[in-house]
Design a protein around this motif. Structure first.
Motif, PDB file in Angstrom:
ATOM      1  N   LEU A  38      13.780  69.546-113.332  1.00 19.95           N
ATOM      2  CA  LEU A  38      13.045  70.761-114.033  1.00 19.95           C
ATOM      3  C   LEU A  38      13.188  72.125-113.503  1.00 19.95           C
ATOM      4  N   LYS A  39      12.331  73.292-114.812  1.00 19.06           N
ATOM      5  CA  LYS A  39      12.680  74.014-113.894  1.00 19.06           C
ATOM      6  C   LYS A  39      10.548  74.671-114.000  1.00 19.06           C
ATOM      7  N   LEU A  40      10.780  75.095-112.860  1.00 22.78           N
ATOM      8  CA  LEU A  40       9.332  75.119-113.358  1.00 22.78           C
ATOM      9  C   LEU A  40       8.925  76.729-113.595  1.00 22.78           C
ATOM     10  N   SER A  41       7.869  77.214-113.973  1.00 18.87           N
ATOM     11  CA  SER A  41       7.318  78.486-114.704  1.00 18.87           C
ATOM     12  C   SER A  41       6.846  78.564-113.263  1.00 18.87           C
ATOM     13  N   LYS A  42       6.461  80.304-113.033  1.00 20.86           N
ATOM     14  CA  LYS A  42       6.048  81.156-112.190  1.00 20.86           C
ATOM     15  C   LYS A  42       4.437  81.437-112.037  1.00 20.86           C
ATOM     16  N   ALA A  43       3.506  80.532-112.650  1.00 17.99           N
ATOM     17  CA  ALA A  43       2.467  79.369-112.817  1.00 17.99           C
ATOM     18  C   ALA A  43       3.097  78.200-111.669  1.00 17.99           C
ATOM     19  N   GLN A  44       3.945  77.201-112.037  1.00 19.92           N
ATOM     20  CA  GLN A  44       3.627  76.226-111.984  1.00 19.92           C
ATOM     21  C   GLN A  44       3.904  75.851-109.845  1.00 19.92           C
ATOM     22  N   ALA A  45       5.223  77.030-109.706  1.00 17.10           N
ATOM     23  CA  ALA A  45       4.943  77.569-108.736  1.00 17.10           C
ATOM     24  C   ALA A  45       4.079  77.941-107.977  1.00 17.10           C
ATOM     25  N   GLU A  46       3.829  79.039-108.303  1.00 21.11           N
ATOM     26  CA  GLU A  46       2.517  79.217-107.833  1.00 21.11           C
ATOM     27  C   GLU A  46       1.228  78.341-107.288  1.00 21.11           C
ATOM     28  N   ALA A  47       1.179  77.214-108.379  1.00 20.14           N
ATOM     29  CA  ALA A  47       0.625  76.972-108.205  1.00 20.14           C
ATOM     30  C   ALA A  47       0.777  75.719-107.188  1.00 20.14           C
ATOM     31  N   PHE A  48       1.998  75.484-106.786  1.00 22.56           N
ATOM     32  CA  PHE A  48       2.536  74.357-105.913  1.00 22.56           C
ATOM     33  C   PHE A  48       2.404  74.705-104.330  1.00 22.56           C
ATOM     34  N   TYR A  49       2.668  76.003-104.212  1.00 19.22           N
ATOM     35  CA  TYR A  49       2.685  76.459-102.854  1.00 19.22           C
ATOM     36  C   TYR A  49       1.529  77.105-102.894  1.00 19.22           C
ATOM     37  N   ALA A  50       0.252  76.717-103.185  1.00 20.93           N
ATOM     38  CA  ALA A  50      -0.929  77.368-103.298  1.00 20.93           C
ATOM     39  C   ALA A  50      -1.374  77.403-101.507  1.00 20.93           C
ATOM     40  N   VAL A  51      -0.847  76.366-100.887  1.00 17.97           N
ATOM     41  CA  VAL A  51      -1.393  76.560 -99.269  1.00 17.97           C
ATOM     42  C   VAL A  51      -0.860  77.395 -98.709  1.00 17.97           C
ATOM     43  N   HIS A  52       0.516  78.676 -99.572  1.00 17.02           N
ATOM     44  CA  HIS A  52       0.373  79.645 -98.934  1.00 17.02           C
ATOM     45  C   HIS A  52       0.814  80.778 -99.166  1.00 17.02           C
ATOM     46  N   LYS A  53       0.076  80.940-100.461  1.00 14.86           N
ATOM     47  CA  LYS A  53      -0.838  81.939-101.366  1.00 14.86           C
ATOM     48  C   LYS A  53      -1.307  83.280-100.184  1.00 14.86           C
ATOM     49  N   GLU A  54      -1.538  83.348 -98.805  1.00  9.97           N
ATOM     50  CA  GLU A  54      -1.539  84.461 -98.024  1.00  9.97           C
ATOM     51  C   GLU A  54      -0.322  84.686 -97.127  1.00  9.97           C
ATOM     52  N   ARG A  55       0.643  83.824 -96.923  1.00  7.62           N
ATOM     53  CA  ARG A  55       1.768  84.577 -96.519  1.00  7.62           C
ATOM     54  C   ARG A  55       2.677  85.707 -97.053  1.00  7.62           C
ATOM     55  N   PRO A  56       3.374  86.505 -96.667  1.00  8.49           N
ATOM     56  CA  PRO A  56       4.241  87.469 -97.269  1.00  8.49           C
ATOM     57  C   PRO A  56       5.092  87.105 -97.276  1.00  8.49           C
ATOM     58  N   PHE A  57       5.595  86.085 -97.537  1.00  7.98           N
ATOM     59  CA  PHE A  57       6.987  85.705 -98.586  1.00  7.98           C
ATOM     60  C   PHE A  57       6.605  84.798 -99.873  1.00  7.98           C
ATOM     61  N   TYR A  58       4.857  84.878-100.606  1.00  6.94           N
ATOM     62  CA  TYR A  58       4.847  83.797-101.557  1.00  6.94           C
ATOM     63  C   TYR A  58       5.027  84.625-102.407  1.00  6.94           C
ATOM     64  N   GLY A  59       5.281  85.749-103.309  1.00  4.33           N
ATOM     65  CA  GLY A  59       5.620  86.421-103.789  1.00  4.33           C
ATOM     66  C   GLY A  59       6.929  86.187-104.460  1.00  4.33           C
ATOM     67  N   GLU A  60       8.048  86.242-102.961  1.00  3.74           N
ATOM     68  CA  GLU A  60       9.200  85.976-103.405  1.00  3.74           C
ATOM     69  C   GLU A  60       9.829  84.506-103.434  1.00  3.74           C
ATOM     70  N   LEU A  61       9.219  83.739-102.845  1.00  8.24           N
ATOM     71  CA  LEU A  61       9.037  82.085-102.929  1.00  8.24           C
ATOM     72  C   LEU A  61       9.242  81.526-104.598  1.00  8.24           C
ATOM     73  N   THR A  62       7.817  82.160-104.633  1.00  6.68           N
ATOM     74  CA  THR A  62       7.663  81.390-105.986  1.00  6.68           C
ATOM     75  C   THR A  62       8.219  82.008-107.246  1.00  6.68           C
ATOM     76  N   ASP A  63       9.330  82.825-107.209  1.00  8.57           N
ATOM     77  CA  ASP A  63      10.056  83.719-108.041  1.00  8.57           C
ATOM     78  C   ASP A  63      11.194  83.071-107.906  1.00  8.57           C
ATOM     79  N   TYR A  64      11.270  82.829-106.759  1.00  6.86           N
ATOM     80  CA  TYR A  64      12.904  82.158-106.554  1.00  6.86           C
ATOM     81  C   TYR A  64      12.809  80.585-106.740  1.00  6.86           C
ATOM     82  N   MET A  65      11.745  79.801-106.598  1.00 10.77           N
ATOM     83  CA  MET A  65      11.391  78.257-107.129  1.00 10.77           C
ATOM     84  C   MET A  65      11.118  78.536-108.535  1.00 10.77           C
ATOM     85  N   SER A  66      11.104  79.621-108.541  1.00  9.71           N
ATOM     86  CA  SER A  66      11.146  79.671-110.689  1.00  9.71           C
ATOM     87  C   SER A  66      12.086  79.661-111.288  1.00  9.71           C
TER      88      SER A  66
END
Ligand code: CMP
Length: 138
Positions: A38-66
């Motif tokens: 499946l292909k995650l949406s940006k919002a789904q990737a953000e939810a899956f990786y919510a534990v990393h929300k404060e990390r500097p790479f969170y935006g890039e990581l969730t772009d990549y995962m979606s």
């Protein structure tokens, strides 16, 4: 029997490495008891990786995962959480032991080809994120 969540990430799906990665799990005696592509949406990737929300790479990581399809799977076996982490290798492929998925296949510490749950509680949460009990093979 212990279960964990594995994800074959977009960089590996894109490079036709699904079979290569699954073979490593099967050769290690691990059973795949559920799987989807499946292909995650940006919002789904953000939810899956919510534990990393404060990390500097969170935006890039969730772009990549979606950015493309991924393959979440439930792996089952004795001690499979730790076993999967050993087969994956360290987060950064430059630090991963020889013969691990990340040493052999990953591009960098973001595009690192696979995800694996790190503990029983996160495994349960991450499995529930992707699968319902009706989707389990047994
Ligand atoms: P994963 O095991 O899926 O858990 C969190 C992910 O964040 C990790 O694999 C990497 O893909 C990513 N990640 C961890 N550290 C960094 C970093 N320093 N820069 C970019 N991405 C990272």
């Amino acid at each position: 029997m212990e279960r964990t969540l594995s994800i074959i990430k977009p960089d590996a799906v894109e490079r036709n490495l699904i079979g290569n990665i699954i073979k490593r799990f099967e050769d290690a005696g691990i059973k795949i008891v559920a799987m989807k592509l499946l292909k995650l949406s940006k919002a789904q990737a953000e939810a899956f990786y919510a534990v990393h929300k404060e990390r500097p790479f969170y935006g890039e990581l969730t772009d990549y995962m979606s950015s493309g399809p991924c393959v979440p799977m439930i792996l089952e076996g004795e001690g499979v959480i730790l076993k999967n982490r050993e087969i994956m290798g360290a987060t950064d492929p430059k630090e991963a032991a020889a013969g691990t998925i990340r040493a052999d296949l990953a591009i960098d510490k973001e595009k690192n080809s696979v995800h694996g749950s790190d503990a029983p509680e996160t495994a349960a949460q991450e499995i529930a994120f992707f699968f319902t009990e009706y989707e389990l093979a047994g």
